[in-house]
Structures are given as C-alpha cells and as structure tokens.
Design an enzyme around this catalytic site. Structure first.
Site, PDB file in Angstrom:
ATOM      1  CB  CYS A 109      -0.958  -0.009   1.183  1.00 16.93           C
ATOM      2  SG  CYS A 109      -2.082  -1.412   1.134  1.00 16.93           S
ATOM      3  CG  HIS A 252      -3.085   3.436   2.063  1.00 17.71           C
ATOM      4  ND1 HIS A 252      -3.621   2.942   0.894  1.00 17.71           N
ATOM      5  CD2 HIS A 252      -3.107   2.417   2.954  1.00 17.71           C
ATOM      6  CE1 HIS A 252      -3.944   1.673   1.077  1.00 17.71           C
ATOM      7  NE2 HIS A 252      -3.648   1.326   2.312  1.00 17.71           N
ATOM      8  CG  ASN A 282      -6.504  -0.925   1.551  1.00 18.71           C
ATOM      9  OD1 ASN A 282      -5.896  -0.607   0.534  1.00 18.71           O
ATOM     10  ND2 ASN A 282      -5.877  -1.247   2.667  1.00 18.71           N
TER      11      ASN A 282
HETATM   12  N1  COA Z   1     -17.759  -8.579  10.726  1.00 16.69           N
HETATM   13  C1  COA Z   1     -18.201  -8.834  11.957  1.00 16.69           C
HETATM   14  N2  COA Z   1     -17.369  -9.099  12.971  1.00 16.69           N
HETATM   15  C2  COA Z   1     -16.052  -9.097  12.718  1.00 16.69           C
HETATM   16  C3  COA Z   1     -15.527  -8.832  11.445  1.00 16.69           C
HETATM   17  C4  COA Z   1     -16.452  -8.578  10.430  1.00 16.69           C
HETATM   18  N3  COA Z   1     -16.050  -8.306   9.163  1.00 16.69           N
HETATM   19  N4  COA Z   1     -14.183  -8.895  11.504  1.00 16.69           N
HETATM   20  C5  COA Z   1     -13.858  -9.185  12.763  1.00 16.69           C
HETATM   21  N5  COA Z   1     -14.991  -9.323  13.507  1.00 16.69           N
HETATM   22  C6  COA Z   1     -15.116  -9.623  14.936  1.00 16.69           C
HETATM   23  C7  COA Z   1     -13.912 -10.370  15.460  1.00 16.69           C
HETATM   24  O1  COA Z   1     -14.053 -11.765  15.213  1.00 16.69           O
HETATM   25  C8  COA Z   1     -13.993 -10.034  16.922  1.00 16.69           C
HETATM   26  O2  COA Z   1     -14.954 -10.857  17.533  1.00 16.69           O
HETATM   27  P1  COA Z   1     -14.639 -11.573  18.937  1.00 16.69           P
HETATM   28  O3  COA Z   1     -14.380 -10.428  19.891  1.00 16.69           O
HETATM   29  O4  COA Z   1     -15.890 -12.344  19.179  1.00 16.69           O
HETATM   30  O5  COA Z   1     -13.421 -12.382  18.662  1.00 16.69           O
HETATM   31  C9  COA Z   1     -14.529  -8.609  16.928  1.00 16.69           C
HETATM   32  O6  COA Z   1     -15.141  -8.412  15.657  1.00 16.69           O
HETATM   33  C10 COA Z   1     -13.477  -7.558  17.149  1.00 16.69           C
HETATM   34  O7  COA Z   1     -12.383  -7.858  16.306  1.00 16.69           O
HETATM   35  P2  COA Z   1     -11.124  -6.937  16.261  1.00 16.69           P
HETATM   36  O8  COA Z   1     -10.122  -7.540  15.334  1.00 16.69           O
HETATM   37  O9  COA Z   1     -10.701  -6.618  17.674  1.00 16.69           O
HETATM   38  O10 COA Z   1     -11.744  -5.629  15.621  1.00 16.69           O
HETATM   39  P3  COA Z   1     -11.088  -4.218  15.445  1.00 16.69           P
HETATM   40  O11 COA Z   1     -11.875  -3.217  16.188  1.00 16.69           O
HETATM   41  O12 COA Z   1      -9.594  -4.260  15.668  1.00 16.69           O
HETATM   42  O13 COA Z   1     -11.323  -3.932  13.902  1.00 16.69           O
HETATM   43  C11 COA Z   1     -10.155  -3.998  11.821  1.00 16.69           C
HETATM   44  C12 COA Z   1     -10.769  -4.826  12.953  1.00 16.69           C
HETATM   45  C13 COA Z   1      -9.546  -4.975  10.819  1.00 16.69           C
HETATM   46  C14 COA Z   1     -11.259  -3.207  11.148  1.00 16.69           C
HETATM   47  C15 COA Z   1      -9.087  -3.029  12.397  1.00 16.69           C
HETATM   48  O14 COA Z   1      -8.198  -3.751  13.232  1.00 16.69           O
HETATM   49  C16 COA Z   1      -8.304  -2.369  11.319  1.00 16.69           C
HETATM   50  O15 COA Z   1      -8.823  -1.611  10.533  1.00 16.69           O
HETATM   51  N6  COA Z   1      -6.971  -2.613  11.246  1.00 16.69           N
HETATM   52  C17 COA Z   1      -6.150  -2.061  10.191  1.00 16.69           C
HETATM   53  C18 COA Z   1      -6.290  -2.954   8.974  1.00 16.69           C
HETATM   54  C19 COA Z   1      -5.769  -2.305   7.736  1.00 16.69           C
HETATM   55  O16 COA Z   1      -6.046  -1.161   7.471  1.00 16.69           O
HETATM   56  N7  COA Z   1      -5.028  -3.083   6.926  1.00 16.69           N
HETATM   57  C20 COA Z   1      -4.490  -2.628   5.702  1.00 16.69           C
HETATM   58  C21 COA Z   1      -3.373  -1.695   5.953  1.00 16.69           C
HETATM   59  S1  COA Z   1      -2.669  -1.151   4.463  1.00 16.69           S
END
Ligand code: COA
Length: 330
Positions: A109, A252, A282
């Site tokens: 990215c 980004h 993304n």
């Molecule tokens: N729909 C519903 N629930 C979901 C889900 C989805 N698409 N994805 C994850 N969950 C659930 C998880 O299983 C977890 O459940 P649990 O507590 O029962 O285990 C809960 O939601 C929380 O998960 P978590 O990973 O703690 O969520 P978060 O608040 O960290 O959000 C992201 C997840 C991926 C949105 C966030 O971490 C993020 O944006 N990270 C950066 C990713 C990114 O930008 N990557 C590319 C970079 S170039």
C-alpha cells in the site's frame, strides 16, 4: 518534477457490505462503523490488472495532453501483477508507449508513493523527461473470501499520474520520507506457500504459489496511527511547512478511523481530508492516485494546491510526500 495529469479505471462490479454479508458472517453496520467502507469494486476475469491499469494510463495521458510516444518511463506499483516477471511491459504495449522503459515496483500500500518518489529521482537526474506512475491492485485475487477479518477491507482499482520535468528550480515533489521495518513483516503478508514436489533423489523443488492475505488487524492499526502522524510531522518539519498551509491530506485509504486520527493530530478539519473509502475500500497501491484523480476531476483539488500524502502498509513500509498539483483544472 511536475504533476500534470491523472486518470483512473475501476472494475464494473460493485459489492456492498450487505452483499458480502451473504458470504461471511458480517454486517453493513459492523464494517461501516469499524472502517468507513460501504462497498468495493471486484474485478472479473475479463478485467485483468493490465486492462484496468492501461485504461487508467490512457486517461492520465489524455488529461495531461500527451501522446503515448511521449513517455520515457512507466512505473507500475502493484502487489497483484498479472505476471510475476512484470506487468508494466504489458501496459506499455497496450497503450503503445514503445519508447518507454516499463517495470514493476512492489511496496504494497506504500507502492504508489514509493513509485512516485522513484520517478521523481529519475526526472531530477535528467534521465527521464516524462513518466507515468501507476498504482493498480486486485487484492480480490488474494483475499480469503471466507475470512471476515480481511475480506471486507479490500477492493480493486487502478489509477495513474503523469509527471514530467518541471521548470528549472521548481518541483511539485517538495519533500519526502520513506521507511521500512521488515521485523514487523508478519503483521501483513501475502506470502509464498511452502509446498514442494520431489525432483531428484532427496531434492525437493519448491512449488510456486501464494497463501491468501494474512493480517493482524490490531497491530496494523496501531502501526498506522503511530507511524503516519510521525512521518508526516517529520516531513512538515523538514520542509518548513505549517499544517495550516496544507490544502489537503491525501492519505492511503485503509480505514476512516486511521484518516480521522491523523487529521486530528494536525488539527485538519474533516472537509480537507480526502476520503473515498466508502465507495472503494482499500485498493492498495491504487488508493492515493484514485483519490487524487477523483478530487482533481470534481474540482476539489485545484492547480497550485498543496497536499500532504502518506502511504503505509505491508512490509511494513510507510512514507510521506509533500506534493503540489500543477495539472489542469478538473
Ligand atoms: N464482521 C463482523 N465481525 C467481525 C468482522 C467482520 N467483518 N471482523 C472481525 N470481527 C469480529 C472479530 O471476530 C472479533 O470478535 P470476537 O471479539 O468475538 O473475537 C470482533 O469483531 C473484534 O475484532 P477486532 O479484530 O478486535 O476488531 P477491530 O476493532 O480491531 O477492527 C479492523 C478490525 C480490521 C477493522 C481493524 O483492526 C483495522 O482496521 N486494522 C487495520 C487494517 C488495515 O487497514 N489493513 C491494511 C493496511 S494497508
């Protein structure tokens, strides 16, 4: 280096959050509230990366008022090439830029920003006069569509920026910073699989192939909200730029919460933070030029505007550049 044209191309199929909830256990509300994404585009087999990137390239050429024959260099930033040996030459052939050298650059990215900076160095050295920098990805090929933690984030797209030698003593690349930290590589990978096949005696040859995207979402999130404000602050200090002088933050497009956190750090009002996450998710190397193209064409970004840009992602890698838009209005 002067930024003088842009263009983009998107796959036709739009997949909304609600559509995705038919495939994995997720919901529109969860995805929107955690990421700001409402929909993404997904390329069909009839829309290979070469096609979308070539369409984006042709749009950027038209916007700059150039012919393909004017090009000296085509740099394609991508992590999802049609050909691991290089996809840029296919684009060169498709658009008829026979005089241009064309090659791929991979930095996930951060790829577009790294490629733009790279093109800027060729131009600054005098080796290249006119270049197209393309950011294009189709991560839909590489996500596990049964993994709700990753598949909801990504989309496909392509966009290009036309750059050329600026008048002596001037440049639209007013400063930049680039960083990598491979010790945190495991946070976000699209890695080679380890399958082998017997070759001769004890010798096993490794088979080609890649595992779907693996991501530690929370670690990547923490990385972004820590490093992006930091590198932007370094860039602004290095260039002696007051955040109040910026017309736009062009980041980004990974997650709206990351955009909001960076904007808050620089007291940038929300309306000066470019975002199209809701529509496209993304698109990896494509996000920054796709966003720039949209904002130039709808008249938000005007000739002379100053933009602070930052790309970040797998590698881990991240970078920032202070840019001025010199291209046509709209
Ligand atoms: N729909 C519903 N629930 C979901 C889900 C989805 N698409 N994805 C994850 N969950 C659930 C998880 O299983 C977890 O459940 P649990 O507590 O029962 O285990 C809960 O939601 C929380 O998960 P978590 O990973 O703690 O969520 P978060 O608040 O960290 O959000 C992201 C997840 C991926 C949105 C966030 O971490 C993020 O944006 N990270 C950066 C990713 C990114 O930008 N990557 C590319 C970079 S170039």
């Amino acid at each position: 280096m002067a930024l003088v044209g842009c263009g983009s191309a998107l796959p036709a199929a739009r997949v909304s959050n609600t559509d995705l909830s038919q495939r994995v256990d997720t919901s529109d509300d969860w995805i929107r509230s955690r990421t700001g994404i409402a929909a993404r585009r997904v390329a069909s087999a009839a829309e290979p990366l070469t096609l979308l990137a070539s369409q984006a390239a042709e749009a950027a050429l038209a916007h700059a008022g150039w012919e393909a024959a004017d090009l000296d260099l085509i740099l394609l930033a991508t992590s999802s090439p049609d050909d691991l040996f290089g996809t840029a030459p296919r684009i060169q052939a498709a658009i008829g830029a026979s005089g241009a050298v064309a090659f791929d650059l991979t930095a996930a990215c951060s790829g577009f920003l790294f490629a733009l900076i790279t093109a800027g160095q060729y131009i600054a050295s005098g080796a290249v006069r006119r270049a197209l920098v393309i950011g294009a990805d189709q991560l839909s090929r590489w996500v596990d569509w049964d993994d709700r933690r990753t598949c909801v984030l990504f989309g496909d797209g392509a966009a290009a920026v036309a750059v050329e030698a600026a008048a002596p003593g001037t440049t639209d690349l007013l400063g930049f910073r680039m960083r990598s930290d491979g010790s945190r590589n495991a946070c976000l990978t699209l890695a080679q699989t380890t399958e082998t096949e017997p070759l001769l005696g004890d010798l096993e040859a490794q088979k080609g192939g890649f595992a779907p995207i693996q991501m530690n979402g929370q670690e990547v999130y923490k990385f972004a909200v820590r490093e992006v404000p930091q590198i932007l602050a370094e860039l602004l200090e290095h260039t002696g730029t007051d955040p109040g002088a910026l017309d736009w933050l062009l980041l980004h497009q990974a997650n709206q919460r990351i955009l909001d956190a960076v904007a808050e750090r620089f007291s940038m009002p929300g309306e000066r933070v470019l975002s199209n996450l809701a529509h496209y998710g993304n698109t990896s190397a494509a996000t920054i030029p796709l966003m720039l193209d949209e904002a130039v064409k709808d008249g938000r970004v005007q000739p002379g505007h100053l933009l602070a840009s930052s790309g970040f992602g797998a590698g881990l890698s991240w970078g920032a550049a202070l840019l001025r838009w010199s291209g046509p209005q709209g």
